[in-house]
Motif scaffolding. Sequence first.
Motif, PDB file in Angstrom:
ATOM      1  N   VAL A  23       8.153   7.042   1.102  1.00 50.28           N
ATOM      2  CA  VAL A  23       7.459   5.758   0.994  1.00 50.28           C
ATOM      3  C   VAL A  23       5.986   5.928   1.351  1.00 50.28           C
ATOM      4  CG1 VAL A  23       7.312   3.387   1.876  1.00 50.28           C
ATOM      5  CG2 VAL A  23       9.552   4.405   1.418  1.00 50.28           C
ATOM      6  N   ALA A  24       5.713   6.622   2.449  1.00 46.62           N
ATOM      7  CA  ALA A  24       4.324   6.813   2.882  1.00 46.62           C
ATOM      8  C   ALA A  24       3.508   7.542   1.820  1.00 46.62           C
ATOM      9  CB  ALA A  24       4.291   7.588   4.204  1.00 46.62           C
ATOM     10  N   ILE A  25       4.050   8.622   1.290  1.00 49.42           N
ATOM     11  CA  ILE A  25       3.321   9.395   0.276  1.00 49.42           C
ATOM     12  C   ILE A  25       3.140   8.563  -0.990  1.00 49.42           C
ATOM     13  CG2 ILE A  25       3.472  11.415  -1.243  1.00 49.42           C
ATOM     14  CD1 ILE A  25       4.838  12.867   1.197  1.00 49.42           C
ATOM     15  N   PHE A  26       4.189   7.872  -1.412  1.00 51.30           N
ATOM     16  CA  PHE A  26       4.082   7.036  -2.611  1.00 51.30           C
ATOM     17  C   PHE A  26       2.946   6.028  -2.451  1.00 51.30           C
ATOM     18  CE2 PHE A  26       4.823   3.221  -5.032  1.00 51.30           C
ATOM     19  CZ  PHE A  26       5.137   3.700  -6.292  1.00 51.30           C
ATOM     20  N   ILE A  27       2.894   5.363  -1.315  1.00 47.61           N
ATOM     21  CA  ILE A  27       1.907   4.307  -1.104  1.00 47.61           C
ATOM     22  C   ILE A  27       0.484   4.863  -1.076  1.00 47.61           C
ATOM     23  CG2 ILE A  27       1.076   2.560   0.542  1.00 47.61           C
ATOM     24  CD1 ILE A  27       3.590   1.769  -1.163  1.00 47.61           C
ATOM     25  N   VAL A  28       0.262   5.956  -0.373  1.00 48.84           N
ATOM     26  CA  VAL A  28      -1.100   6.493  -0.293  1.00 48.84           C
ATOM     27  C   VAL A  28      -1.565   7.003  -1.662  1.00 48.84           C
ATOM     28  CG1 VAL A  28      -0.605   8.886   0.429  1.00 48.84           C
ATOM     29  CG2 VAL A  28      -2.710   7.758   1.196  1.00 48.84           C
ATOM     30  N   VAL A  29      -0.656   7.567  -2.438  1.00 48.80           N
ATOM     31  CA  VAL A  29      -1.037   8.026  -3.781  1.00 48.80           C
ATOM     32  C   VAL A  29      -1.267   6.822  -4.694  1.00 48.80           C
ATOM     33  CG1 VAL A  29      -0.284   9.345  -5.806  1.00 48.80           C
ATOM     34  CG2 VAL A  29       0.087  10.278  -3.515  1.00 48.80           C
ATOM     35  N   PHE A  30      -0.402   5.809  -4.592  1.00 52.20           N
ATOM     36  CA  PHE A  30      -0.599   4.583  -5.362  1.00 52.20           C
ATOM     37  C   PHE A  30      -1.990   4.005  -5.089  1.00 52.20           C
ATOM     38  CE2 PHE A  30      -0.610  -0.051  -5.425  1.00 52.20           C
ATOM     39  CZ  PHE A  30      -0.209  -0.319  -6.721  1.00 52.20           C
ATOM     40  N   LEU A  31      -2.353   3.934  -3.811  1.00 47.31           N
ATOM     41  CA  LEU A  31      -3.664   3.387  -3.454  1.00 47.31           C
ATOM     42  C   LEU A  31      -4.804   4.289  -3.933  1.00 47.31           C
ATOM     43  CD1 LEU A  31      -2.797   2.012   0.087  1.00 47.31           C
ATOM     44  CD2 LEU A  31      -3.457   0.659  -1.926  1.00 47.31           C
ATOM     45  N   GLU A  32      -4.571   5.591  -3.988  1.00 46.99           N
ATOM     46  CA  GLU A  32      -5.597   6.516  -4.474  1.00 46.99           C
ATOM     47  C   GLU A  32      -5.775   6.365  -5.990  1.00 46.99           C
ATOM     48  OE1 GLU A  32      -7.421  10.117  -6.044  1.00 46.99           O
ATOM     49  OE2 GLU A  32      -5.318   9.599  -6.345  1.00 46.99           O
ATOM     50  N   ILE A  33      -4.674   6.158  -6.695  1.00 45.91           N
ATOM     51  CA  ILE A  33      -4.741   5.943  -8.146  1.00 45.91           C
ATOM     52  C   ILE A  33      -5.476   4.629  -8.436  1.00 45.91           C
ATOM     53  CG2 ILE A  33      -3.354   5.426 -10.206  1.00 45.91           C
ATOM     54  CD1 ILE A  33      -1.215   7.350  -9.039  1.00 45.91           C
ATOM     55  N   HIS A  34      -5.217   3.615  -7.596  1.00 43.75           N
ATOM     56  CA  HIS A  34      -5.876   2.308  -7.716  1.00 43.75           C
ATOM     57  C   HIS A  34      -5.719   1.775  -9.141  1.00 43.75           C
ATOM     58  CE1 HIS A  34      -9.039  -0.706  -6.967  1.00 43.75           C
ATOM     59  NE2 HIS A  34      -8.742  -0.491  -5.689  1.00 43.75           N
ATOM     60  N   PRO A  35      -4.460   1.498  -9.553  1.00 50.15           N
ATOM     61  CA  PRO A  35      -4.213   1.162 -10.962  1.00 50.15           C
ATOM     62  C   PRO A  35      -4.765  -0.189 -11.426  1.00 50.15           C
ATOM     63  CG  PRO A  35      -2.199   0.946  -9.684  1.00 50.15           C
ATOM     64  CD  PRO A  35      -3.230   1.546  -8.781  1.00 50.15           C
ATOM     65  N   PHE A  36      -5.066  -1.089 -10.518  1.00 49.46           N
ATOM     66  CA  PHE A  36      -5.546  -2.418 -10.898  1.00 49.46           C
ATOM     67  C   PHE A  36      -6.929  -2.663 -10.326  1.00 49.46           C
ATOM     68  CE2 PHE A  36      -0.912  -2.572 -10.457  1.00 49.46           C
ATOM     69  CZ  PHE A  36      -0.575  -2.844 -11.780  1.00 49.46           C
ATOM     70  N   GLN A  37      -7.685  -3.532 -10.964  1.00 50.32           N
ATOM     71  CA  GLN A  37      -9.029  -3.827 -10.495  1.00 50.32           C
ATOM     72  C   GLN A  37      -8.997  -4.542  -9.151  1.00 50.32           C
ATOM     73  OE1 GLN A  37     -11.610  -5.036 -13.487  1.00 50.32           O
ATOM     74  NE2 GLN A  37     -13.272  -5.630 -12.133  1.00 50.32           N
ATOM     75  N   ASP A  38      -7.974  -5.383  -8.937  1.00 49.20           N
ATOM     76  CA  ASP A  38      -7.886  -6.159  -7.711  1.00 49.20           C
ATOM     77  C   ASP A  38      -6.428  -6.262  -7.286  1.00 49.20           C
ATOM     78  OD1 ASP A  38      -8.910  -7.713  -5.610  1.00 49.20           O
ATOM     79  OD2 ASP A  38      -8.502  -9.573  -6.685  1.00 49.20           O
ATOM     80  N   GLY A  39      -6.184  -6.362  -5.981  1.00 47.39           N
ATOM     81  CA  GLY A  39      -4.837  -6.615  -5.479  1.00 47.39           C
ATOM     82  C   GLY A  39      -4.009  -5.374  -5.190  1.00 47.39           C
ATOM     83  N   ASN A  40      -4.582  -4.197  -5.257  1.00 52.00           N
ATOM     84  CA  ASN A  40      -3.824  -2.973  -5.007  1.00 52.00           C
ATOM     85  C   ASN A  40      -3.289  -2.905  -3.580  1.00 52.00           C
ATOM     86  OD1 ASN A  40      -4.046  -1.366  -7.582  1.00 52.00           O
ATOM     87  ND2 ASN A  40      -6.199  -1.795  -7.184  1.00 52.00           N
ATOM     88  N   GLY A  41      -4.080  -3.350  -2.615  1.00 49.57           N
ATOM     89  CA  GLY A  41      -3.640  -3.326  -1.213  1.00 49.57           C
ATOM     90  C   GLY A  41      -2.452  -4.245  -0.989  1.00 49.57           C
ATOM     91  N   ARG A  42      -2.568  -5.484  -1.481  1.00 49.54           N
ATOM     92  CA  ARG A  42      -1.453  -6.431  -1.335  1.00 49.54           C
ATOM     93  C   ARG A  42      -0.205  -5.915  -2.051  1.00 49.54           C
ATOM     94  NH1 ARG A  42      -5.769  -9.841  -2.077  1.00 49.54           N
ATOM     95  NH2 ARG A  42      -5.378  -9.966  -4.302  1.00 49.54           N
ATOM     96  N   LEU A  43      -0.392  -5.411  -3.269  1.00 47.59           N
ATOM     97  CA  LEU A  43       0.742  -4.885  -4.019  1.00 47.59           C
ATOM     98  C   LEU A  43       1.355  -3.682  -3.307  1.00 47.59           C
ATOM     99  CD1 LEU A  43       2.603  -4.980  -6.429  1.00 47.59           C
ATOM    100  CD2 LEU A  43       0.895  -3.683  -7.731  1.00 47.59           C
ATOM    101  N   SER A  44       0.526  -2.860  -2.673  1.00 49.14           N
ATOM    102  CA  SER A  44       1.065  -1.696  -1.957  1.00 49.14           C
ATOM    103  C   SER A  44       1.955  -2.135  -0.801  1.00 49.14           C
ATOM    104  CB  SER A  44      -0.060  -0.796  -1.446  1.00 49.14           C
ATOM    105  OG  SER A  44      -0.705  -1.364  -0.319  1.00 49.14           O
ATOM    106  N   ARG A  45       1.604  -3.246  -0.142  1.00 46.77           N
ATOM    107  CA  ARG A  45       2.436  -3.720   0.956  1.00 46.77           C
ATOM    108  C   ARG A  45       3.742  -4.328   0.446  1.00 46.77           C
ATOM    109  NH1 ARG A  45      -2.734  -3.762   2.628  1.00 46.77           N
ATOM    110  NH2 ARG A  45      -3.361  -5.892   2.148  1.00 46.77           N
TER     111      ARG A  45
END
Length: 186
Positions: A23-45
């Motif tokens: 979960v930790a690795i998935f989330i940090v990579v998801f946030l690094e990819i930053h797939p959306f212009q806005d809301g990535n932090g909220r979506l990551s949680r």
Amino acid sequence: MEELIAWLDDQGREKRLHPLLVVAIFIVVFLEIHPFQDGNGRLSRILTTLLLLRAGYAYVPYSSLESIIEQSKESYYISLRRTQGTIRSAEPDWNPWIEFFLRALHRQKTRLEKKMERERIILADMPELSVTLLELAREHGRITVAEAARITDASRHTIKDHLKALVDQGHLVLHGAGRGAWYGLS
């Protein structure tokens, strides 16, 4: 994102890493990819909650991880930047993020344990009918005197006394008046 999802699926099948690390690795990579212009932090949680639930951590929705991260924003961003700066290198340094993530989960669990202990203490000091009325209000979202009398077989007068005490103690809130009155959680 496709690679990240494929990696997550592989981890689910192979179970080489502990689910919290996945979960930790998935989330940090998801946030690094930053797939959306806005809301990535909220979506990551939200994704964190979903992945933790899928991994069997059923307590997660009962205590806010969001508020814990909000309280330690500086550490959140520092650990995120330190790890994300190495993700695309030959030797990624997962430690800053994983340590932050695990500490946040630990704080979340500790906060929930304290909340549960407070509930136990409060409920232990209450008459059984009051505890039952509180449980009914939690289960149904609201309770009326008539419903409580039907369900508990207690007299309307006794129920009114217990509901008044629960309101006075701050456990319930009275809405309306007379026959249309109902009680909800405060």
